[in-house]
Design an enzyme around this catalytic site. Structure first.
Site, PDB file in Angstrom:
ATOM      1  N   ASP A   1       0.815  -1.222   0.000  1.00  0.00           N
ATOM      2  CA  ASP A   1       0.000   0.000   0.000  1.00  0.00           C
ATOM      3  C   ASP A   1       0.846   1.267   0.000  1.00  0.00           C
ATOM      4  OD1 ASP A   1      -2.253  -1.676   0.265  1.00  0.00           O
ATOM      5  OD2 ASP A   1      -1.957  -1.713   2.428  1.00  0.00           O
TER       6      ASP A   1
ATOM      7  N   LYS B   1       2.186   2.179  -5.048  1.00  0.00           N
ATOM      8  CA  LYS B   1       2.909   1.708  -6.231  1.00  0.00           C
ATOM      9  C   LYS B   1       2.106   1.930  -7.507  1.00  0.00           C
ATOM     10  CE  LYS B   1       3.251  -2.350  -4.425  1.00  0.00           C
ATOM     11  NZ  LYS B   1       2.746  -2.033  -3.083  1.00  0.00           N
TER      12      LYS B   1
ATOM     13  N   ASN C   1      -5.038 -10.099  -4.516  1.00  0.00           N
ATOM     14  CA  ASN C   1      -4.890  -9.522  -3.167  1.00  0.00           C
ATOM     15  C   ASN C   1      -4.412  -8.079  -3.251  1.00  0.00           C
ATOM     16  OD1 ASN C   1      -2.492 -10.572  -4.194  1.00  0.00           O
ATOM     17  ND2 ASN C   1      -1.705 -11.275  -2.241  1.00  0.00           N
TER      18      ASN C   1
ATOM     19  N   GLY D   1      -4.253  -4.169  -4.662  1.00  0.00           N
ATOM     20  CA  GLY D   1      -5.232  -3.170  -5.094  1.00  0.00           C
ATOM     21  C   GLY D   1      -4.468  -1.909  -5.427  1.00  0.00           C
ATOM     22  N   HIS D   2      -4.245  -1.646  -6.697  1.00  0.00           N
ATOM     23  CA  HIS D   2      -3.455  -0.489  -7.098  1.00  0.00           C
ATOM     24  C   HIS D   2      -4.383   0.620  -7.604  1.00  0.00           C
ATOM     25  CE1 HIS D   2       0.244  -3.307  -7.632  1.00  0.00           C
ATOM     26  NE2 HIS D   2       0.028  -2.962  -6.383  1.00  0.00           N
TER      27      HIS D   2
ATOM     28  N   GLN E   1       2.133  -5.835  -3.257  1.00  0.00           N
ATOM     29  CA  GLN E   1       2.447  -5.913  -1.814  1.00  0.00           C
ATOM     30  C   GLN E   1       3.796  -5.232  -1.521  1.00  0.00           C
ATOM     31  OE1 GLN E   1       1.428  -9.346  -3.186  1.00  0.00           O
ATOM     32  NE2 GLN E   1      -0.556  -8.412  -3.031  1.00  0.00           N
TER      33      GLN E   1
ATOM     34  N   THR F   1       2.432 -12.399   2.878  1.00  0.00           N
ATOM     35  CA  THR F   1       1.705 -13.057   1.792  1.00  0.00           C
ATOM     36  C   THR F   1       2.535 -14.265   1.362  1.00  0.00           C
ATOM     37  OG1 THR F   1       0.469 -12.692  -0.265  1.00  0.00           O
ATOM     38  CG2 THR F   1       2.673 -11.658  -0.108  1.00  0.00           C
TER      39      THR F   1
END
Ligand code: IMP
Length: 427
Positions: A13, A16, A38, A40-41, A224, A239
């Protein structure tokens, strides 16, 4: 460039999506190397916000080819949905989105198992995103996973799927008492997916190596962050893949010598979602203030993120593990309303000063951050476009981060819009 890896340098988070979108303006190819939905950009261009989970944010640059690498785990439903959403929003993916034939598929039973595993961990739950990531990688490493290439041979696909469904039903149905997996529905679903995915399947390694040989600009996008890496993160609160720069080599089929630059993305403060130790975490009041100012809610799960001060121990660790050459520092604007700021320069453990990030979670849990206090700037900076026009205190904050991490800051993000960016001298 020619081959730049963009890597999250905290707990994910870091922003990126925006940095990949920005840098991909001059890229020919953007390739994602690990993880799945998994991630979320979030990318905001001309006031329009898009959240991408699987497809690299470089897709918003019409001249860019986007690749999903073999290190990824692909959820077909989400992938097709993302393609449909992009096409509806006027972004054509035709001829410029490809997926590795070696990538693994997320099956419905992976999501069921993700939820059941988490439940069985009780108070030691990881706080997973529920996208089936861990169970899909488990199958990959126990060598029973199903890959995109398996869809090409229908009989073999059904044979592998049947074996998996039988094995998973023993856990899901017989052991855990949950409803049995509906074999027919799963088969039908994946064969429908097969028809749509066919033109997108490629040997990503060959494509990328050819692109590198042809002098193309290639961007490798990590999802991630370093502290969520299964080897280098805060295990077990991680992860199941390799977000670190090394993951790009394995997850894309390029040699390590092909990589010419690693750009580490760090937030001007620190956040994490899910469980696990977090030495510089704010108290509840400041947590709430920064969470709201920075809209720190998961792009995938909507969960509130935990927030804390910038931790240079983590940044130095990420610089070392990834070979970071320079930083993209994001969300600096979020810190504009503070009288003073703290930077954690080292930890104290058992009366000793620690400069390196510990591997042992019990030690990390007992580490006390050693802070350096810096003055805040207390003026909005989102409209600033030059480093020299930033308030002196903000410039000092950035320079201090450069000093204590021994890496230059090349990009400074002062808002979610692509245009709200400062390219510091030297970029
Ligand atoms: P999983 O990847 O769903 O298995 O979740 C494992 C851990 O990684 C959990 O703590 C998640 O909150 C965290 N995680 C996974 N993806 C992201 C991400 O994109 N950003 C931040 N944390 C993530």
């Amino acid at each position: 460039m020619p081959v730049t890896v963009i890597v999250g340098s905290q707990w994910g988070d870091e922003g990126k999506g925006k940095i990949v979108d920005l840098v991909s303006q001059s890229a020919d190819v953007v390739a994602r190397y690990q993880g799945g939905a998994n991630a979320g950009h979030t990318v905001v261009v001309a006031g329009k916000k898009r959240v991408l989970h699987l497809i690299p944010s470089g897709i918003l640059n019409p001249d860019c080819v986007c690749l999903l690498g073999s290190g990824m785990v692909i959820d077909p439903a989400l992938m097709l949905d993302e393609i449909d959403q992009l096409e509806k929003g006027g972004v054509s993916v035709d001829g410029r989105l490809f997926v590795s034939h070696r990538a693994h598929l997320i099956m419905p039973y992976h999501k069921t198992l993700d939820a059941l595993n988490e439940k069985s961990l009780g108070s030691r739950a990881i706080g997973v995103t529920g996208r089936g990531i861990g169970p899909a990688y488990t199958d990959k490493y126990t060598r029973i996973g199903i890959r995109i290439v398996d869809l090409l041979d229908r009989d073999l696909f059904i044979e592998k799927l049947d074996a998996n469904i039988r094995a998973k039903n023993r856990i899901i149905h017989e052991l855990m008492g949950e409803p049995e997996i509906d074999r027919e529905a799963v088969i039908k679903y994946y064969l429908d997916f097969d028809r749509r995915i066919d033109p997108l399947v490629k040997d990503v390694s060959i494509y990328l190596n050819d692109a590198v040989d042809a002098g193309k600009q290639v961007l490798c996008e990590g999802a991630q962050g370093t502290l969520l890496d299964v080897d280098w993160g805060t295990y077990p609160f991680v992860t199941s893949s390799h977000p670190t720069a090394g993951g790009a080599v394995i997850g894309l089929g390029i040699g390590p010598t092909a990589i010419t630059k690693v750009l580490g993305v760090v937030k001007a403060y620190t956040t994490r979602v899910g469980q696990g130790p977090f030495p510089t975490e704010f108290d509840e009041t400041l947590n709430r203030k920064i969470r709201d100012a920075g809209d720190e809610y998961g792009a995938t799960t909507g969960r509130a993120r935990r927030c804390g001060w910038f931790d240079a121990v983590i940044a130095r660790y990420a610089a070392r593990i990834n070979g970071v050459g320079a930083w993209a520092l994001t969300k600096l604007d979020v810190l504009s309303d503070l009288d003073t700021l703290q930077i954690c320069v080292a930890y104290e453990y058992n009366g000793r000063r620690i400069e390196h990030f510990p591997a042992e979670l019990r030690i990390l849990e007992s580490c006390r951050p050693i802070y350096e206090e810096m003055p805040g700037w207390r003026v909005p900076i989102s409209d600033t476009r030059n480093f020299e026009d930033l308030p002196a205190a903000a410039q000092r904050y950035i320079r201090r981060i450069e000093e204590i991490t021994n890496r230059p800051v090349e990009i400074i993000s002062v808002g979610s819009e692509r245009s709200q960016t400062i390219l510091k001298a030297g970029v």
